[in-house]
Enzyme design. Structure first.
Site, PDB file in Angstrom:
ATOM      1  N   ASN A 259       0.854  -1.188   0.000  1.00  0.00           N
ATOM      2  CA  ASN A 259       0.000   0.000   0.000  1.00  0.00           C
ATOM      3  C   ASN A 259       0.887   1.235   0.000  1.00  0.00           C
ATOM      4  O   ASN A 259       1.812   1.336   0.808  1.00  0.00           O
ATOM      5  CB  ASN A 259      -0.921   0.005   1.228  1.00  0.00           C
ATOM      6  CG  ASN A 259      -1.903   1.165   1.211  1.00  0.00           C
ATOM      7  OD1 ASN A 259      -1.530   2.309   1.421  1.00  0.00           O
ATOM      8  ND2 ASN A 259      -3.169   0.850   0.986  1.00  0.00           N
ATOM      9  N   THR A 282      -5.124  -0.506  -2.653  1.00  0.00           N
ATOM     10  CA  THR A 282      -5.602   0.822  -2.291  1.00  0.00           C
ATOM     11  C   THR A 282      -6.774   0.662  -1.338  1.00  0.00           C
ATOM     12  O   THR A 282      -7.666  -0.171  -1.573  1.00  0.00           O
ATOM     13  CB  THR A 282      -5.987   1.664  -3.522  1.00  0.00           C
ATOM     14  OG1 THR A 282      -6.434   2.951  -3.088  1.00  0.00           O
ATOM     15  CG2 THR A 282      -7.045   0.999  -4.388  1.00  0.00           C
ATOM     16  N   GLU A 283      -6.746   1.420  -0.237  1.00  0.00           N
ATOM     17  CA  GLU A 283      -7.664   1.131   0.863  1.00  0.00           C
ATOM     18  C   GLU A 283      -9.129   1.396   0.558  1.00  0.00           C
ATOM     19  O   GLU A 283     -10.009   0.974   1.309  1.00  0.00           O
ATOM     20  CB  GLU A 283      -7.244   1.877   2.144  1.00  0.00           C
ATOM     21  CG  GLU A 283      -7.140   3.363   2.033  1.00  0.00           C
ATOM     22  CD  GLU A 283      -5.706   3.828   1.780  1.00  0.00           C
ATOM     23  OE1 GLU A 283      -5.350   4.885   2.323  1.00  0.00           O
ATOM     24  OE2 GLU A 283      -4.977   3.147   1.044  1.00  0.00           O
ATOM     25  N   ASN A 284      -9.421   2.084  -0.548  1.00  0.00           N
ATOM     26  CA  ASN A 284     -10.831   2.276  -0.894  1.00  0.00           C
ATOM     27  C   ASN A 284     -11.409   1.093  -1.669  1.00  0.00           C
ATOM     28  O   ASN A 284     -12.561   1.149  -2.089  1.00  0.00           O
ATOM     29  CB  ASN A 284     -11.035   3.572  -1.672  1.00  0.00           C
ATOM     30  CG  ASN A 284     -10.224   3.634  -2.947  1.00  0.00           C
ATOM     31  OD1 ASN A 284      -9.033   3.361  -2.946  1.00  0.00           O
ATOM     32  ND2 ASN A 284     -10.859   4.004  -4.040  1.00  0.00           N
ATOM     33  N   SER A 325     -11.426  -4.296   2.727  1.00  0.00           N
ATOM     34  CA  SER A 325     -10.115  -3.687   2.524  1.00  0.00           C
ATOM     35  C   SER A 325      -9.357  -3.546   3.834  1.00  0.00           C
ATOM     36  O   SER A 325      -8.174  -3.883   3.936  1.00  0.00           O
ATOM     37  CB  SER A 325     -10.282  -2.313   1.861  1.00  0.00           C
ATOM     38  OG  SER A 325      -9.025  -1.755   1.579  1.00  0.00           O
TER      39      SER A 325
END
Length: 448
Positions: A259, A282-284, A325
């Site tokens: 990340n 990607t954290e979304n 996530s």
């Protein structure tokens, strides 16, 4: 099978009452129920508690509600996109609660699952945890967070059938999927409504049992305003920053799930080739993030990363919601997180989200990533603009995570924590040991 009522945005807005708690889905411009929120902003409804990722996001509804004085309290992980949101929070005009992004997602999931709360390692030792119950489990400290529910949820999906089954597109699941489960009344704004049976069962992300009303509304870039980030991130690239990115890249191994934070870490993405076998997270809600699209690609055509920049999807990529996530992150499935820093100290503590007296930055996913990734690399300039050191005996700024940093890469040097002691292991191009000693406030040992 039931048929869900299809109503107008005005009818939907009228279902929100004074004093209600309202979920607003979306992550930046993606999956944002902009038409519903704009319709609500035209009403006299007030004293709302608004819960969303970025409550003050301009042009996307939450910001309009705030400017109108319709929000009594805001709960989210960012209040930064809108200076008015920052001012309202810091002045006490609007009550607020700041939650790490993963905690926010999990709290909504818990609320929708009938779970009163949960213990999380995120935010331990930080101001976010102050006043909250903590517990030692298997020798590790956890913070208790309550589940979140709302009276009404405004969510956005790509497609719905007439029964209320929903399908999301690309990175538009984000907070929408969990919010659909955790409100007394769920109103889904969708791009297309189709007959029952036209969405294959395996493509249904939110089941009909959660959805009460549908609103068909077509979104354009104009609807999303300046937040749509039509073209890329306009990365600031110079040789000093690239040197730090190249050094961070050297730490990555084939097969690593990585990340990248905002700023210098994003430059690492430009160094990753297909043969490197590195998977970007990607954290979304995406694994297998590819490069930015050529030309004028926008959020209407491509998935979007956590920096709200359109990206491409590599072969084997997958999409998921924010709860999945951050489960990947907290569950130690992310091998390496590379992020920026404001301060790092001798105890491997990190501060990178807030500066007292300056606009509230918001914690976003930083706390989750800093405490959850298997390895944390910090890239930052060695000193502040005034010449003061960013590597200090003890962090003075609000902490992001405690005892979490594994490697620090600055424009002058590389440090690790050998035997839990800050250790200089490498000089960056053009730097000298004397310069590093002069510009480093923290004590450190040398192992060059």
């Amino acid at each position: 099978m039931k048929t869900v009522p299809i109503i107008s945005v005005e009818q939907a807005a009228a279902l929100v009452k004074d004093g209600d708690t309202l979920f607003g889905g979306g992550f930046g411009m993606t999956g944002n129920p902009v038409h519903l929120l704009h319709a609500l902003a035209k009403t006299a409804t007030k004293n709302l508690t608004f819960i969303g990722n970025n409550v003050g996001e301009p042009n996307l509804g939450g910001g309009k509600l705030l400017l109108n004085g319709q929000i009594r309290k805001m709960i989210g992980s960012f209040f930064t996109s809108n200076p008015d949101a920052v001012k309202a929070a810091q002045s006490g005009q609007v009550a607020y609660e700041l939650l790490p992004q993963g905690t926010l997602a999990e709290a909504i999931r818990a609320g929708g699952s009938g779970i009163g709360g949960f213990y999380t390692p995120t935010s331990v030792g930080t101001v976010i945890a102050e006043g909250k119950e903590t517990k030692i489990i298997d020798g590790k400290e956890f913070v208790f967070e309550k589940g979140l529910r709302a009276n009404v949820a405004f969510i956005r999906a790509w497609k719905a059938d007439t029964a209320g089954n929903l399908q999301y597109r690309m990175t538009e699941q984000n907070f929408n999927k969990a919010m659909a489960t955790a409100a007394d009344l769920v109103i889904a704004e969708v791009e297309h409504i189709v007959p029952v049976g036209e969405i294959a069962p395996e493509h249904i992300h939110t089941q009909a049992c959660y959805v009460d009303y549908l609103v068909e509304a077509h979104t354009t870039l104009e609807d999303l305003g300046t937040s749509a980030s039509v073209k890329s991130s306009k990365k600031k690239v110079d040789e000093v920053r690239m040197n730090m990115a190249r050094r961070a890249f050297k730490e990555l191994k084939k097969g690593d799930l990585v990340n990248l934070g905002i700023g210098i870490p994003t430059l690492v993405a430009d160094l990753i080739g297909p043969s490197d076998g590195i998977i970007l997270h990607t954290e979304n809600g995406m694994l297998g993030v590819g490069p930015e699209p050529a030309g004028d690609g926008s959020a209407m055509d491509y998935p979007v990363n956590a920096g709200k920049v359109p990206v491409t999807a590599l072969k084997g990529s997958s999409y998921f919601d924010s709860t999945d996530s951050f489960s990947m992150i907290r569950g130690k499935h992310v091998d390496v997180a590379i992020m920026g820093g404001l301060e790092v100290d001798e105890q491997a503590n990190l501060a990178n989200w807030a500066v007292p007296g300056k606009p509230l930055l918001g914690v976003g996913g930083a706390m989750d990533l800093a405490s959850g990734a298997k390895k944390l690399i910090i890239t930052m300039t060695h000193t502040n603009p005034d010449g003061s050191s960013k590597i200090v005996p003890a962090c003075k700024l609000p902490l992001t995570a405690i005892k979490a940093v594994n490697l620090v890469i600055t424009d002058l040097a590389v440090f690790n924590y050998e035997n839990e002691q800050l250790t200089l292991i490498e000089l960056m191009p053009g730097a000298t040991l004397e310069e590093v000693k002069a510009k480093t406030e923290a004590s450190f040992r040398v192992n060059l």
